[in-house]
Design a protein around this motif. Structure first.
Motif, PDB file in Angstrom:
ATOM      1  N   ILE A 213       0.838  -1.204   0.000  1.00  0.00           N
ATOM      2  CA  ILE A 213       0.000   0.000   0.000  1.00  0.00           C
ATOM      3  C   ILE A 213       0.866   1.245   0.000  1.00  0.00           C
ATOM      4  N   GLY A 214       2.007   1.178   0.689  1.00  0.00           N
ATOM      5  CA  GLY A 214       2.924   2.316   0.729  1.00  0.00           C
ATOM      6  C   GLY A 214       3.805   2.451  -0.493  1.00  0.00           C
ATOM      7  N   GLY A 215       3.699   1.515  -1.434  1.00  0.00           N
ATOM      8  CA  GLY A 215       4.477   1.596  -2.660  1.00  0.00           C
ATOM      9  C   GLY A 215       5.912   1.134  -2.539  1.00  0.00           C
ATOM     10  N   HIS A 216       6.196   0.257  -1.556  1.00  0.00           N
ATOM     11  CA  HIS A 216       7.573  -0.159  -1.301  1.00  0.00           C
ATOM     12  C   HIS A 216       7.930  -1.520  -1.907  1.00  0.00           C
ATOM     13  N   CYS A 217       6.978  -2.203  -2.516  1.00  0.00           N
ATOM     14  CA  CYS A 217       7.258  -3.523  -3.079  1.00  0.00           C
ATOM     15  C   CYS A 217       6.169  -3.879  -4.081  1.00  0.00           C
ATOM     16  N   GLY A 218       6.373  -4.997  -4.782  1.00  0.00           N
ATOM     17  CA  GLY A 218       5.374  -5.480  -5.722  1.00  0.00           C
ATOM     18  C   GLY A 218       4.353  -6.361  -5.033  1.00  0.00           C
ATOM     19  N   LEU A 219       3.260  -6.644  -5.729  1.00  0.00           N
ATOM     20  CA  LEU A 219       2.180  -7.422  -5.124  1.00  0.00           C
ATOM     21  C   LEU A 219       2.623  -8.843  -4.803  1.00  0.00           C
ATOM     22  N   LYS A 220       3.369  -9.464  -5.692  1.00  0.00           N
ATOM     23  CA  LYS A 220       3.796 -10.848  -5.443  1.00  0.00           C
ATOM     24  C   LYS A 220       4.802 -10.950  -4.305  1.00  0.00           C
ATOM     25  N   ASP A 221       5.427  -9.815  -3.933  1.00  0.00           N
ATOM     26  CA  ASP A 221       6.379  -9.822  -2.823  1.00  0.00           C
ATOM     27  C   ASP A 221       5.694 -10.059  -1.483  1.00  0.00           C
ATOM     28  N   ILE A 222       4.373  -9.818  -1.403  1.00  0.00           N
ATOM     29  CA  ILE A 222       3.684  -9.931  -0.117  1.00  0.00           C
ATOM     30  C   ILE A 222       2.860 -11.206  -0.023  1.00  0.00           C
ATOM     31  N   ALA A 223       3.001 -12.102  -1.004  1.00  0.00           N
ATOM     32  CA  ALA A 223       2.269 -13.369  -0.999  1.00  0.00           C
ATOM     33  C   ALA A 223       3.223 -14.509  -0.637  1.00  0.00           C
ATOM     34  N   TYR A 224       2.895 -15.270   0.387  1.00  0.00           N
ATOM     35  CA  TYR A 224       3.763 -16.337   0.894  1.00  0.00           C
ATOM     36  C   TYR A 224       3.034 -17.680   0.800  1.00  0.00           C
TER      37      TYR A 224
ATOM     38  N   GLN B  33      -7.734   1.310  -4.318  1.00  0.00           N
ATOM     39  CA  GLN B  33      -6.485   0.553  -4.283  1.00  0.00           C
ATOM     40  C   GLN B  33      -6.700  -0.818  -3.660  1.00  0.00           C
ATOM     41  N   LEU B  34      -7.507  -0.864  -2.603  1.00  0.00           N
ATOM     42  CA  LEU B  34      -7.771  -2.141  -1.958  1.00  0.00           C
ATOM     43  C   LEU B  34      -8.577  -3.054  -2.870  1.00  0.00           C
ATOM     44  N   GLN B  35      -9.544  -2.505  -3.577  1.00  0.00           N
ATOM     45  CA  GLN B  35     -10.314  -3.304  -4.529  1.00  0.00           C
ATOM     46  C   GLN B  35      -9.409  -3.854  -5.630  1.00  0.00           C
ATOM     47  N   GLU B  36      -8.434  -3.031  -6.047  1.00  0.00           N
ATOM     48  CA  GLU B  36      -7.480  -3.485  -7.063  1.00  0.00           C
ATOM     49  C   GLU B  36      -6.626  -4.633  -6.517  1.00  0.00           C
ATOM     50  N   ILE B  37      -6.263  -4.553  -5.238  1.00  0.00           N
ATOM     51  CA  ILE B  37      -5.473  -5.620  -4.614  1.00  0.00           C
ATOM     52  C   ILE B  37      -6.250  -6.937  -4.643  1.00  0.00           C
ATOM     53  N   PHE B  38      -7.532  -6.891  -4.302  1.00  0.00           N
ATOM     54  CA  PHE B  38      -8.352  -8.103  -4.343  1.00  0.00           C
ATOM     55  C   PHE B  38      -8.307  -8.734  -5.737  1.00  0.00           C
ATOM     56  N   SER B  39      -8.531  -7.905  -6.745  1.00  0.00           N
ATOM     57  CA  SER B  39      -8.601  -8.410  -8.129  1.00  0.00           C
ATOM     58  C   SER B  39      -7.255  -8.925  -8.605  1.00  0.00           C
ATOM     59  N   ARG B  40      -6.202  -8.176  -8.321  1.00  0.00           N
ATOM     60  CA  ARG B  40      -4.879  -8.562  -8.821  1.00  0.00           C
ATOM     61  C   ARG B  40      -4.358  -9.816  -8.124  1.00  0.00           C
ATOM     62  N   LEU B  41      -4.606  -9.937  -6.822  1.00  0.00           N
ATOM     63  CA  LEU B  41      -4.181 -11.151  -6.122  1.00  0.00           C
ATOM     64  C   LEU B  41      -4.833 -12.379  -6.739  1.00  0.00           C
ATOM     65  N   THR B  42      -6.121 -12.285  -6.989  1.00  0.00           N
ATOM     66  CA  THR B  42      -6.845 -13.413  -7.576  1.00  0.00           C
ATOM     67  C   THR B  42      -6.285 -13.768  -8.944  1.00  0.00           C
ATOM     68  N   ALA B  43      -5.987 -12.751  -9.742  1.00  0.00           N
ATOM     69  CA  ALA B  43      -5.501 -12.998 -11.103  1.00  0.00           C
ATOM     70  C   ALA B  43      -4.045 -13.449 -11.121  1.00  0.00           C
TER      71      ALA B  43
ATOM     72  N   LEU C   1      -5.794 -17.654  -8.181  1.00  0.00           N
ATOM     73  CA  LEU C   1      -6.536 -18.193  -7.052  1.00  0.00           C
ATOM     74  C   LEU C   1      -7.932 -18.633  -7.455  1.00  0.00           C
ATOM     75  N   ASP C   2      -8.366 -19.738  -6.864  1.00  0.00           N
ATOM     76  CA  ASP C   2      -9.759 -20.144  -6.994  1.00  0.00           C
ATOM     77  C   ASP C   2     -10.622 -19.411  -5.975  1.00  0.00           C
ATOM     78  N   LYS C   3     -10.048 -19.133  -4.809  1.00  0.00           N
ATOM     79  CA  LYS C   3     -10.758 -18.433  -3.751  1.00  0.00           C
ATOM     80  C   LYS C   3      -9.807 -17.486  -3.029  1.00  0.00           C
ATOM     81  N   LEU C   4     -10.324 -16.305  -2.661  1.00  0.00           N
ATOM     82  CA  LEU C   4      -9.583 -15.376  -1.815  1.00  0.00           C
ATOM     83  C   LEU C   4     -10.412 -15.149  -0.559  1.00  0.00           C
ATOM     84  N   ILE C   5      -9.859 -15.545   0.587  1.00  0.00           N
ATOM     85  CA  ILE C   5     -10.532 -15.372   1.874  1.00  0.00           C
ATOM     86  C   ILE C   5      -9.969 -14.112   2.531  1.00  0.00           C
ATOM     87  N   ILE C   6     -10.862 -13.210   2.929  1.00  0.00           N
ATOM     88  CA  ILE C   6     -10.450 -11.948   3.539  1.00  0.00           C
ATOM     89  C   ILE C   6     -10.861 -11.964   5.005  1.00  0.00           C
TER      90      ILE C   6
END
Length: 234
Positions: free
Chosen positions: A49-60, A98-108, A112-117
């Motif tokens: 969210i702060g712009g310090h890394c890419g989206l895939k960097d925060i997925a483990y 931005q948060l809505q974009e995170i939901f969509s981009r993580l899934t894509a 993912l078949d499912k994203l649990i929040i």
């Protein structure tokens, strides 16, 4: 949070690719259920969210922490446990788009078949955003009068946001009278009950996030949680 991890485990056991996003930015803790600590997570949701890394960097990928082989995968997207980062995000806030974009981009991007929040208890900005974007909403409550007022308010908010797939999950319920409790909850809140999960000290003391539902498939708690999967996958 415990329910979210158990659902993710069962979905992965069924061959699904599942993401769990820890949106409890005030007091994150799902990472602990997968045996991770701050050093294991160099980047978190706060960093993205702060712009310090890419989206895939925060997925483990935490599938191995389930301690049993499953055909699917579980991906954790944690929030920061650093007090400074928590305070900064709460005080500065973030853009809802931005948060809505995170939901969509993580899934894509994670396919993912499912994203649990998982959100902070009660009504807050993160919960409202999650409700507004969720295909299914699970409102978890304990069957006592202290939880009833907050649950009623959350159900009303969900209706105003046109969340038509809200369901109740009663957790840590007394094993006796579960059918009567289901009828009571559905009558009180005019909302379907997805599961009544009985309290069991064996579950509370069990070590390992995925081990219990995988190693104890016939247990009453596992059966109750498994019952939630059908409405989530239809």
């Amino acid at each position: 949070s415990y329910l979210a991890t158990q659902l993710a485990t069962l979905l992965a056991a069924g061959g699904k690719r599942v993401g769990i996003l820890d949106l409890d930015v005030q007091s994150p803790g799902i990472h602990l259920m997968f045996g991770l600590n701050g050093q294991d997570m160099p980047f978190t949701l706060n960093d993205f969210i702060g712009g310090h890394c890419g989206l895939k960097d925060i997925a483990y990928n935490v599938t191995e922490s389930l301690r049993k082989a499953v055909p699917g995968e579980v991906w954790l997207i944690p929030a920061s446990t650093q007090p400074g980062q928590i305070a900064q995000l709460i005080s500065r806030g973030y853009d809802a788009d931005q948060l809505q974009e995170i939901f969509s981009r993580l899934t894509a991007e994670l396919r993912l078949d499912k994203l649990i929040i998982d959100t902070h208890p009660g009504i807050n900005e993160e919960a409202l955003l999650a409700i507004n974007n969720a295909h299914h909403l699970l409102i978890v409550l304990r069957p006592d009068t202290l939880d009833y007022e907050g649950t009623g308010l959350l159900v009303q908010v969900a209706r105003k946001l046109n969340s038509s797939n809200a369901m109740l999950v009663a957790n840590q319920a007394p094993p006796e009278g579960m059918d009567a409790l289901k009828k009571q909850l559905e009558g009180t809140f005019e909302t379907p009950v997805a599961a009544i999960i009985p309290y069991d000290g064996q579950v509370a003391a069990y070590d390992g996030v995925g081990a219990f539902v995988l190693e104890q498939p016939e247990h009453a708690v596992t059966r109750a949680i498994t019952g939630i999967l059908k409405p989530l996958t239809t």
